[in-house]
Design a protein around this motif. Structure first.
Motif, PDB file in Angstrom:
ATOM      1  N   ASP A  27       0.756  -1.267  -0.045  1.00  0.00           N
ATOM      2  CA  ASP A  27       0.022   0.046   0.144  1.00  0.00           C
ATOM      3  C   ASP A  27       0.663   1.254  -0.160  1.00  0.00           C
ATOM      4  N   ALA A  28       2.294   0.976  -0.419  1.00  0.00           N
ATOM      5  CA  ALA A  28       3.011   2.219  -0.336  1.00  0.00           C
ATOM      6  C   ALA A  28       2.614   3.469  -1.280  1.00  0.00           C
ATOM      7  N   GLY A  29       1.965   3.150  -2.489  1.00  0.00           N
ATOM      8  CA  GLY A  29       1.562   4.067  -3.396  1.00  0.00           C
ATOM      9  C   GLY A  29       0.415   4.745  -2.781  1.00  0.00           C
ATOM     10  N   ALA A  30      -0.614   4.140  -2.058  1.00  0.00           N
ATOM     11  CA  ALA A  30      -1.608   4.831  -1.474  1.00  0.00           C
ATOM     12  C   ALA A  30      -1.417   5.690  -0.293  1.00  0.00           C
ATOM     13  N   VAL A  31      -0.230   5.189   0.380  1.00  0.00           N
ATOM     14  CA  VAL A  31       0.243   5.962   1.716  1.00  0.00           C
ATOM     15  C   VAL A  31       0.866   7.108   1.170  1.00  0.00           C
ATOM     16  N   SER A  32       1.799   7.256  -0.014  1.00  0.00           N
ATOM     17  CA  SER A  32       2.353   8.156  -0.629  1.00  0.00           C
ATOM     18  C   SER A  32       1.421   9.490  -0.919  1.00  0.00           C
ATOM     19  N   ARG A  33       0.498   8.835  -1.765  1.00  0.00           N
ATOM     20  CA  ARG A  33      -0.633   9.781  -2.143  1.00  0.00           C
ATOM     21  C   ARG A  33      -1.257  10.590  -0.945  1.00  0.00           C
ATOM     22  N   LEU A  34      -1.701   9.921   0.011  1.00  0.00           N
ATOM     23  CA  LEU A  34      -2.179  10.327   1.426  1.00  0.00           C
ATOM     24  C   LEU A  34      -1.530  11.540   1.756  1.00  0.00           C
ATOM     25  N   MET A  35       0.077  11.181   1.785  1.00  0.00           N
ATOM     26  CA  MET A  35       0.818  12.358   2.458  1.00  0.00           C
ATOM     27  C   MET A  35       1.186  13.264   1.430  1.00  0.00           C
ATOM     28  N   GLY A  36       1.101  13.163   0.036  1.00  0.00           N
ATOM     29  CA  GLY A  36       1.354  14.069  -0.833  1.00  0.00           C
ATOM     30  C   GLY A  36       2.961  13.978  -1.057  1.00  0.00           C
ATOM     31  N   VAL A  37       3.511  12.644  -0.850  1.00  0.00           N
ATOM     32  CA  VAL A  37       4.902  12.430  -1.088  1.00  0.00           C
ATOM     33  C   VAL A  37       4.974  11.842  -2.405  1.00  0.00           C
ATOM     34  N   SER A  38       6.168  11.966  -3.307  1.00  0.00           N
ATOM     35  CA  SER A  38       6.392  11.248  -4.445  1.00  0.00           C
ATOM     36  C   SER A  38       6.993   9.969  -4.321  1.00  0.00           C
ATOM     37  N   CYS A  39       6.585   9.098  -5.110  1.00  0.00           N
ATOM     38  CA  CYS A  39       6.910   7.674  -5.346  1.00  0.00           C
ATOM     39  C   CYS A  39       7.957   7.482  -6.408  1.00  0.00           C
ATOM     40  N   ASP A  48       7.599   2.222  -6.254  1.00  0.00           N
ATOM     41  CA  ASP A  48       6.822   2.549  -5.091  1.00  0.00           C
ATOM     42  C   ASP A  48       7.661   3.021  -3.843  1.00  0.00           C
ATOM     43  N   PHE A  49       9.017   3.059  -3.938  1.00  0.00           N
ATOM     44  CA  PHE A  49       9.456   3.204  -2.726  1.00  0.00           C
ATOM     45  C   PHE A  49       9.265   4.787  -2.684  1.00  0.00           C
ATOM     46  N   MET A  50       8.993   5.669  -1.497  1.00  0.00           N
ATOM     47  CA  MET A  50       8.908   7.034  -1.521  1.00  0.00           C
ATOM     48  C   MET A  50      10.260   7.757  -1.664  1.00  0.00           C
ATOM     49  N   THR A  51      10.242   9.052  -2.272  1.00  0.00           N
ATOM     50  CA  THR A  51      11.417   9.721  -2.806  1.00  0.00           C
ATOM     51  C   THR A  51      11.576  10.830  -1.790  1.00  0.00           C
ATOM     52  N   GLU A  52      12.856  10.905  -1.487  1.00  0.00           N
ATOM     53  CA  GLU A  52      13.391  12.076  -0.793  1.00  0.00           C
ATOM     54  C   GLU A  52      13.531  13.004  -1.625  1.00  0.00           C
ATOM     55  N   ALA A  53      13.516  14.449  -0.907  1.00  0.00           N
ATOM     56  CA  ALA A  53      13.758  15.695  -1.514  1.00  0.00           C
ATOM     57  C   ALA A  53      14.865  16.042  -2.541  1.00  0.00           C
ATOM     58  N   HIS A  54      16.192  15.357  -1.888  1.00  0.00           N
ATOM     59  CA  HIS A  54      17.267  15.409  -2.524  1.00  0.00           C
ATOM     60  C   HIS A  54      18.171  14.270  -2.315  1.00  0.00           C
ATOM     61  N   ALA A  70      11.636   7.917   6.691  1.00  0.00           N
ATOM     62  CA  ALA A  70      12.935   7.127   7.436  1.00  0.00           C
ATOM     63  C   ALA A  70      12.456   5.599   7.157  1.00  0.00           C
ATOM     64  N   GLY A  71      13.700   5.057   6.883  1.00  0.00           N
ATOM     65  CA  GLY A  71      13.602   3.533   6.794  1.00  0.00           C
ATOM     66  C   GLY A  71      13.507   3.093   5.539  1.00  0.00           C
ATOM     67  N   ALA A  72      13.051   1.789   5.396  1.00  0.00           N
ATOM     68  CA  ALA A  72      13.136   1.121   4.148  1.00  0.00           C
ATOM     69  C   ALA A  72      11.721   1.313   3.350  1.00  0.00           C
ATOM     70  N   CYS A  73      11.083   2.499   3.858  1.00  0.00           N
ATOM     71  CA  CYS A  73       9.898   2.940   2.879  1.00  0.00           C
ATOM     72  C   CYS A  73      10.673   3.608   1.640  1.00  0.00           C
ATOM     73  N   LEU A  74      12.097   4.156   1.910  1.00  0.00           N
ATOM     74  CA  LEU A  74      12.722   5.200   0.892  1.00  0.00           C
ATOM     75  C   LEU A  74      13.498   3.882   0.059  1.00  0.00           C
TER      76      LEU A  74
END
Lengths: 659, 145
Positions: free
Chosen positions: A500-512, A516-522, A538-542
């Motif tokens: 559900d990482a895609g859904a979580v990232s959309r919820l948070m407004g974070v890009s993937c 589907d690993f979330m992406t850091e700002a830099h 933080a952690g393995a979601c990245l």
């Protein structure tokens, strides 16, 4: 007339290698409004910044254009520099002649031509920029941490220790996450439980941490400093206040199902705690598997509970809470092995994943730490480990390296030999990657002191043969095919993002990213931040990473969150929409397209020919507005404009680009 | 110069409106990954694809752009929740309008490129440039200057 200064950065040879910087400076001097143009090797360095500041003073510059790297990297740097010299920071424009020019074009003439056009565009925009002042927004001094694995626990503890309240939300009924499933940890062979469970207890007993287990975040609204979060507390059917955790209920419960925590290698009851050291150590009813909910009969747990804590009438509870900052630490899953038929996973009980192996060799696992073949409960004589199952496999799996498999496989080989000196471990690998403190030494120990047989090559097929497993592989170093009669085959399955990482990232407004690993700002300089201010990762979601890295990242994310919630107010970005009330017709088309409910109706009273006339106009809440500009396009009379990206600025850019 | 030679020497000008949060970042990633694409492409940074007023696109054509691209976040992935949906509907209407007034609709494209798709950014820019090169210069809407 504006007095614009253009500063062209060479960025060492990053820009100067393909762009004739002198030519850009000369061309800039002739651009309308430009009174000063200069170059320097590193504009972002102190000398470069001072150069800009000196020129602001000596040349009386009122607009600055910096032709350098992406504004996403150094716009804040140059804005600050200008501000220090007394210029409003929003009068600085960046021409991105590195990422969008010198790095992507080879031909010097063409690249220089484009760099000049880009500088001209930025000059045209700068000439129309206005002084902008940020407004102050209040900040909630409370943080939310989503996911209570080691990353979430560490982040919550760090924030709580700094003196701020934290809500730690976890999907499952206990905190601990993946690390709780592990046996030992590489390269020190610390027992995972021994180092994790005290932290779990710390988190539960910390006066500033509020554990919200068996719950999920349903909605995130608001913005940095003022997130409004809706959390669904799923019904546990056990009253946490009344329950003492005595455990009679799950002793007596008659329904058995596979325990996810043991990766399905053992069973649990329908009312259960996933493992004995669970925090909170209070059971939860697995509704789909409970006889009461299935058939309306049973209720044994309710009858035996000495404190009447079991409550079948319990319903999900919705909680709404405001937070200043959010840390997302939702962890990872393992790749599904449906496409890897050659390993016969799922067709024989002795073919297991590495995580299942962790459970088998874990003292609190289904076999009490005795490594036995699930098929016949005997100790295996030959164990074959297969690396990169789905990792570094573009066609069927994931193209990336899962990073931890080489190390945990070395650990598994060592653990086997320590417990069962007669058991032999074979490892099929593509490359052994041991980047990390003490990692290579650890791997060498597995080979030299623990006699693990490493075979460089891939396995073509694994198939059951009688009570053995035949492993056909290639040893590419000797060029021979290898056949091993194994008792157990362990697959180092690729780490993937949560389902559900895609859904979580959309919820948070974070890009993937595409996995589907979330992406850091830099990737290098802002490794725990996201492009949504106030949300940290933080952690393995990245992406795949080991425990030390995860913990370091969690502390980093916590520090960033503290940096926000410790402030009483934040300055909001002034690049938001504004209404020209004189031309607004009050059609309110803008309200429909605004995703932030930042626009409302306002009634104006005006005197027309001596009579008081009332009319509707739109009004912007500058704190709620996030500056997307959707309203500016929906506005029919063109009364809506976006500061920093105004209509006349963009049109001027278009004109300059096409010149 | 013969018509054919002129066609060969023709270097189109492509104006790209890139969303700051995704496609502009994708362009940055193409840069940091040292990918290459034709220098015919000029990117104007906007906060969101929904900020792109059809006026801006028309203005670019009037000023002589041979092709215009609006690049935003993938549907469902908008930094501002819903902006790209408005952009999608608005800009498909614009494409039909361009066709209606006699401009080849191929000159105007909308693409979804995320911040992690540097390779896609470079590929799209390459493809668009080639396509417009084959299509020839924009003569219909260009101001007579």
């Amino acid at each position: 007339m504006k007095r614009i200064g253009v500063f062209v950065c060479k960025c060492g040879t990053n820009i100067a290698g393909t762009v004739d910087v002198e030519a850009v400076v000369e061309a800039a001097k002739k651009m309308p409004g430009v009174v000063h143009a200069a170059e320097y090797t590193y504009m972002c360095s102190e000398i470069g910044q001072t150069m800009i500041q000196d020129a602001i003073e000596s040349e009386k510059l009122d607009r600055i254009v910096v032709s350098a790297c992406s504004p996403r990297l150094h716009e804040p740097t140059f804005r600050k520099a200008a501000e220090a010299a007394g210029l409003n920071p929003y009068l600085v424009e960046i021409a991105n002649i590195r990422e969008h020019c010198s790095w992507v074009h080879k031909d010097e003439e063409e690249a220089t031509k484009k760099a000049i056009a880009m500088a001209r565009t930025a000059v045209a925009k700068a000439a129309r920029s206005r002084e902008l002042e940020p407004s102050e927004i209040s900040v909630e001094d409370r943080a939310l941490v989503v996911g209570a694995g080691i990353a979430g626990i560490q982040a919550a503890l760090d924030i709580a220790d700094a003196g701020y309240e934290v809500d730690l939300v976890e999907k499952s009924s206990t905190i601990g996450g993946r690390m709780a499933q592990l046996d030992k940890t590489f390269p020190t062979l610390d027992c995972s439980a021994c180092i994790l469970t005290p932290k779990m207890v710390d988190a539960a007993s910390h006066p500033n941490i509020n554990l919200i287990t068996y719950s999920e975040v349903e909605n995130v609204d608001g913005y940095v400093g003022n997130f409004e979060v809706t959390i669904r507390k799923k019904a546990r059917y056990v009253d946490m206040e009344k329950c003492t955790g005595c455990g009679i209920c799950y002793e007596k419960c008659p329904s058995k199902v596979d325990n996810d925590f043991d990766e399905g290698l053992a069973q649990r009851k329908a009312i259960y705690v996933p493992f004995p050291q669970a925090v909170p150590n209070k059971p939860v009813i697995d509704r789909p598997n409970c006889r009461w909910f299935e058939k309306g009969k049973c209720a044994v747990c309710q009858k035996v509970c000495p404190t009447e804590a079991v409550d079948f009438e319990m319903e999900d509870e919705i909680v709404e809470q405001k937070y200043g900052a959010i840390v997302v630490a939702t962890g990872f899953d393992l790749l599904k092995l449906d496409d890897f038929g050659e390993f016969s996973y799922g067709k024989h009980p002795d073919i297991i994943t590495s995580l299942e192996f962790e459970r088998l060799i874990n003292a609190s696992g289904p076999s009490g730490g005795k490594l036995v073949r699930p098929s016949n409960q005997e100790v295996p004589e030959n164990v074959v480990f297969i690396q990169c199952v789905g990792s570094r496999d573009k066609s069927r799996g994931k193209p990336y390296c899962s990073k931890i498999c080489c190390m945990y496989t070395a650990k598994h080989a060592i653990l086997i030999k320590e417990k069962y000196p007669d058991t032999q471990a074979y490892v099929f690998y593509i490359d052994v990657r041991t980047g990390g403190k003490e990692f290579e030494e650890f791997h060498r120990r597995a080979v030299e002191n623990y006699d693990a047989t490493y075979l460089r090559g891939i396995v073509g097929k694994v198939f059951p043969d009688g009570d053995k497993l035949l492993v056909h592989g290639v040893d590419s170093l000797s060029g021979r095919t290898v056949e091993i009669e194994a008792d157990m085959v362990v697959l180092a399955t690729a780490m993937t993002a949560r389902e559900d990482a895609g859904a979580v990232s959309r919820l948070m407004g974070v890009s993937c990213d595409s996995h589907d690993f979330m992406t850091e700002a830099h990737a290098k300089l802002r490794p725990v931040e996201t492009h949504s201010a106030g949300i940290f990762l933080a952690g393995a979601c990245l992406g795949p990473k080991d425990i030390p890295e995860t913990v370091a990242q969690a502390s980093g994310a916590a520090a960033k969150a503290i940096g926000i919630i410790s402030k009483e107010t934040l300055l909001s970005d002034p690049c938001v929409s504004e209404v020209d009330e004189s031309t607004c017709t009050g059609c309110m088309n803008c309200i429909n397209v605004c995703p932030y409910k930042a626009i409302s109706e306002k009634t104006l009273e005006e005197k027309v020919h001596g009579k008081v006339v009332r009319r509707l106009v739109a009004e912007i809440n500058e704190v709620l507005c996030q500056g997307c500009g959707a309203c500016t396009v929906a506005c029919r009379p063109g009364a809506m404009n976006l500061r920093g990206f105004s209509n006349d600025q963009i049109l001027a850019e278009v004109d300059a680009v096409c010149l | 110069m013969s018509v054919n030679a002129e066609q060969q020497a023709f270097e189109p000008l492509i104006v790209v409106f890139g969303c700051n949060w995704c496609s502009y970042a994708g362009g940055d990633l193409a840069g940091t990954s040292r990918m290459t694409y034709p220098p015919n492409v000029r990117v104007i940074r906007v906060p969101c694809s929904s900020r792109v007023n059809p006026n801006f696109v028309l203005r670019a054509f009037q000023r002589g752009a041979d092709g215009v691209v609006v690049a935003g976040c993938h549907p469902g992935d908008c930094h501002y929740v819903t902006g790209n949906y408005y952009a999608r509907r608005r800009l498909s209407a614009l494409r039909r309008f361009l066709e209606f007034i006699g401009v080849e609709p191929e000159r105007f494209e909308v693409h979804w490129i995320s911040g992690s798709e540097g390779a896609k950014f470079a590929r799209v820019m390459e493809e668009v440039t080639e396509k417009i090169r084959a299509l020839g210069p924009n003569r219909k809407m260009r101001d007579v200057r």
